[in-house]
Scaffold this motif. Structure first.
Motif, mmCIF file in Angstrom:
data_model
loop_
_atom_site.group_PDB
_atom_site.id
_atom_site.type_symbol
_atom_site.label_atom_id
_atom_site.label_comp_id
_atom_site.label_asym_id
_atom_site.label_seq_id
_atom_site.Cartn_x
_atom_site.Cartn_y
_atom_site.Cartn_z
ATOM 1 N N ASP A 75 -3.033 -6.284 15.085
ATOM 2 C CA ASP A 75 -4.980 -5.563 14.836
ATOM 3 C C ASP A 75 -4.704 -6.335 13.422
ATOM 4 O OD1 ASP A 75 -7.026 -4.261 14.399
ATOM 5 O OD2 ASP A 75 -6.489 -2.533 13.953
ATOM 6 N N PRO A 76 -6.456 -7.525 14.048
ATOM 7 C CA PRO A 76 -7.117 -7.992 13.001
ATOM 8 C C PRO A 76 -7.983 -7.254 11.836
ATOM 9 C CG PRO A 76 -7.966 -8.495 15.584
ATOM 10 C CD PRO A 76 -7.011 -7.267 15.883
ATOM 11 N N GLN A 77 -8.377 -6.305 12.598
ATOM 12 C CA GLN A 77 -8.655 -5.858 11.019
ATOM 13 C C GLN A 77 -7.611 -4.627 9.966
ATOM 14 O OE1 GLN A 77 -12.025 -5.470 11.801
ATOM 15 N NE2 GLN A 77 -12.315 -6.180 13.788
ATOM 16 N N ILE A 78 -6.317 -4.484 10.194
ATOM 17 C CA ILE A 78 -5.909 -4.644 9.465
ATOM 18 C C ILE A 78 -6.079 -5.419 7.837
ATOM 19 C CG2 ILE A 78 -3.699 -6.102 10.027
ATOM 20 C CD1 ILE A 78 -2.469 -3.000 10.662
ATOM 21 N N ASP A 79 -5.495 -4.055 7.323
ATOM 22 C CA ASP A 79 -5.788 -4.887 5.637
ATOM 23 C C ASP A 79 -4.264 -5.392 4.957
ATOM 24 O OD1 ASP A 79 -5.701 -5.612 3.306
ATOM 25 O OD2 ASP A 79 -6.540 -3.190 2.255
ATOM 26 N N LEU A 80 -3.861 -6.651 5.005
ATOM 27 C CA LEU A 80 -2.660 -7.319 4.903
ATOM 28 C C LEU A 80 -2.321 -6.922 3.630
ATOM 29 C CD1 LEU A 80 -2.548 -9.833 7.545
ATOM 30 C CD2 LEU A 80 -1.908 -8.155 6.991
ATOM 31 N N ASN A 81 -3.334 -6.682 3.107
ATOM 32 C CA ASN A 81 -2.610 -6.705 1.332
ATOM 33 C C ASN A 81 -1.036 -5.437 1.395
ATOM 34 O OD1 ASN A 81 -4.471 -7.520 -1.193
ATOM 35 N ND2 ASN A 81 -5.814 -6.105 0.109
ATOM 36 N N LEU A 82 -0.598 -5.275 2.417
ATOM 37 C CA LEU A 82 0.457 -4.465 2.982
ATOM 38 C C LEU A 82 1.637 -5.036 2.691
ATOM 39 C CD1 LEU A 82 1.218 -4.911 5.418
ATOM 40 C CD2 LEU A 82 -0.489 -3.722 6.497
ATOM 41 N N LEU A 83 1.224 -7.094 2.968
ATOM 42 C CA LEU A 83 2.265 -7.876 2.712
ATOM 43 C C LEU A 83 3.379 -7.549 0.934
ATOM 44 C CD1 LEU A 83 0.800 -10.542 4.258
ATOM 45 C CD2 LEU A 83 2.767 -9.441 4.826
ATOM 46 N N ASN A 84 2.215 -6.960 -0.206
ATOM 47 C CA ASN A 84 2.773 -6.701 -1.426
ATOM 48 C C ASN A 84 3.847 -6.019 -1.496
ATOM 49 O OD1 ASN A 84 0.791 -8.255 -3.252
ATOM 50 N ND2 ASN A 84 -0.812 -6.472 -2.858
ATOM 51 N N ASP A 85 4.016 -4.831 -0.626
ATOM 52 C CA ASP A 85 5.238 -4.339 -0.164
ATOM 53 C C ASP A 85 6.784 -5.337 -0.255
ATOM 54 O OD1 ASP A 85 5.509 -1.134 -0.123
ATOM 55 O OD2 ASP A 85 7.680 -2.027 0.750
ATOM 56 N N TRP A 86 6.703 -6.169 0.289
ATOM 57 C CA TRP A 86 7.542 -6.774 0.647
ATOM 58 C C TRP A 86 7.324 -7.903 -0.215
ATOM 59 C CZ3 TRP A 86 5.214 -5.641 4.819
ATOM 60 C CH2 TRP A 86 6.057 -5.263 5.888
ATOM 61 N N ARG A 87 6.245 -8.857 -1.301
ATOM 62 C CA ARG A 87 6.238 -9.689 -2.275
ATOM 63 C C ARG A 87 6.881 -9.052 -3.467
ATOM 64 N NH1 ARG A 87 2.598 -10.563 -6.578
ATOM 65 N NH2 ARG A 87 3.102 -12.713 -7.584
ATOM 66 N N ASP A 88 6.648 -6.850 -3.954
ATOM 67 C CA ASP A 88 7.303 -6.459 -5.056
ATOM 68 C C ASP A 88 8.147 -6.136 -5.246
ATOM 69 O OD1 ASP A 88 3.705 -7.119 -5.428
ATOM 70 O OD2 ASP A 88 3.395 -5.054 -5.384
ATOM 71 N N ASN A 89 8.805 -6.648 -3.738
ATOM 72 C CA ASN A 89 9.818 -5.850 -3.644
ATOM 73 C C ASN A 89 11.434 -6.827 -3.920
ATOM 74 O OD1 ASN A 89 10.087 -2.775 -3.358
ATOM 75 N ND2 ASN A 89 9.087 -3.048 -2.321
ATOM 76 N N GLY A 90 10.645 -8.293 -3.976
ATOM 77 C CA GLY A 90 11.296 -9.361 -3.992
ATOM 78 C C GLY A 90 12.155 -10.667 -2.479
ATOM 79 N N VAL A 91 11.187 -9.720 -1.659
ATOM 80 C CA VAL A 91 11.421 -10.389 0.277
ATOM 81 C C VAL A 91 10.693 -11.649 -0.687
ATOM 82 C CG1 VAL A 91 11.065 -10.512 1.686
ATOM 83 C CG2 VAL A 91 11.253 -8.878 1.129
ATOM 84 N N ASP A 92 11.402 -13.384 -0.275
ATOM 85 C CA ASP A 92 10.760 -14.374 -0.085
ATOM 86 C C ASP A 92 9.724 -15.264 0.934
ATOM 87 O OD1 ASP A 92 11.644 -14.867 -3.202
ATOM 88 O OD2 ASP A 92 13.483 -15.447 -1.784
#
Ligand SMILES: [Zn+2]
Length: 337
Positions: A29-46
């Motif tokens: 969805d173009p409207q989605i707030d991709l700050n949700l990607l922090n969930d991967w970054r903060d948990n050590g996903v590269d």
């Protein structure tokens, strides 16, 4: 670099190991707030492959989502990076960023035009699935009559091999996947599919599909969705059961993770699934109340679990990402640009 995780525990697999999630389950969805990607970054996903479309929507919507996601990631380059090569993923990791590329679930996004493969590649799509549960003009879906791969689908396999896109069999029907794996000159993956012998569901895959995938040099990414793991069961114990099953069947070099996870707390997954009973048919447990997902926050405990099951260090690093990296380093090295 030792990445601090949201759970407070480091996920330290070494500077050269890429922790790889082969598929997000974020609603495109173009409207989605991709700050949700922090969930991967903060948990050590590269590295994360995030979906920008699926067959439920038309190709224009896929392009709109892809455009919005590209702009968002580029505008947040302090934390995230668009990656099209393994080297770019390693660069992002060194800088403490989550590397992102895109996938598309189903060939409706091509609008019947083989030229679209190269266009999507140029825009950062590095993995495409042939069907999304139902049949399309390229392939058969796992919840539909098993038509196998069409002539158009065969052309697309060869084009993806040439363009440098990972060929992905998740969501396709049995015959289609066997046809794809016979056709592809490059390793083939199931980015987010589980063994049907552990959990009986049409989205899951049979032993001979797993064996054929391994024979291409490919990887099966274990899916974190509760109804594909068991009785809406997302425990690490159950994840490990799926990982160990595939590993015992074809070797730990062919197991990875594709959590299919979305941290979107505002999204009612059940409502989406009920809205299109054609794509998510009755009798396949899509109406399970409160469907759960295993996600990247479970990684530190999963690492302990893998070590406890007797996997070697190399095997553990392979399962958590290096196996998918091996596929990408071959499949992304294209001959067509
Ligand atoms: Zn999917």
């Amino acid at each position: 670099m030792s990445a601090p995780t949201a759970s407070g525990r480091p996920l330290d697999l070494g500077a050269d190991t890429i922790v790889w999630d082969a598929h997000a389950g974020v609603f495109p969805d173009p409207q989605i707030d991709l700050n949700l990607l922090n969930d991967w970054r903060d948990n050590g996903v590269d590295y994360l492959s995030i979906n920008v479309g699926f067959d439920v929507m038309d190709w224009q919507q896929t392009l709109r989502t892809l455009a919005a996601y590209r702009r968002w990631v580029l505008a947040h380059n302090d934390r995230f990076a668009l990656a099209g090569t393994v080297e770019e993923i390693l660069d992002a990791k060194r800088e403490g960023k989550l590397a992102v590329a895109f996938d598309i679930e189903g060939m409706n996004a091509l609008n019947g035009d083989i030229n679209m493969v190269g266009l999507y590649h140029a825009l950062g799509v590095r993995q495409m699935l042939f069907a999304y549960n139902l049949n399309n003009e390229a392939a058969g879906g796992c919840h539909d009559t098993d038509i196998g791969l069409t002539d158009f689908g065969r052309d697309i396999v060869r084009e993806m091999n040439r363009a440098g896109m990972i060929v992905d069999c998740s969501h396709a029907s049995y015959r289609t996947t066997m046809d794809i794996m016979a056709e592809s000159a490059m390793p083939v993956v199931f980015s987010h599919s589980n063994p049907i012998m552990i959990c009986d569901h049409q989205r899951n895959i049979r032993d001979d599909q797993i064996k054929a995938c391994a024979k291409t040099g490919g990887v099966i990414g274990i899916n974190g969705m509760g109804i594909f793991l068991g009785d809406n069961d997302t425990s690490n114990e159950t994840l490990l059961q799926h990982i160990c099953y595939v590993s015992e069947l074809v070797g730990a070099d062919h197991v990875g993770l594709g959590f299919d996870f979305s941290p979107g707390v505002d999204v009612d997954v059940g409502a989406i699934l009920r809205s299109r009973p054609d794509y998510w048919p009755a009798g396949q447990r899509y109406d399970t109340p409160g469907i759960k997902h295993a996600g990247p926050s479970q990684l530190p405990d999963l690492l302990d679990g893998l070590n406890g099951r007797g996997f070697s260090g190399n095997e553990v690093r392979g399962i958590l990402g290096e196996n998918f990296r091996r596929v990408a380093s071959v499949a992304w090295a294209a001959t067509l640009r």
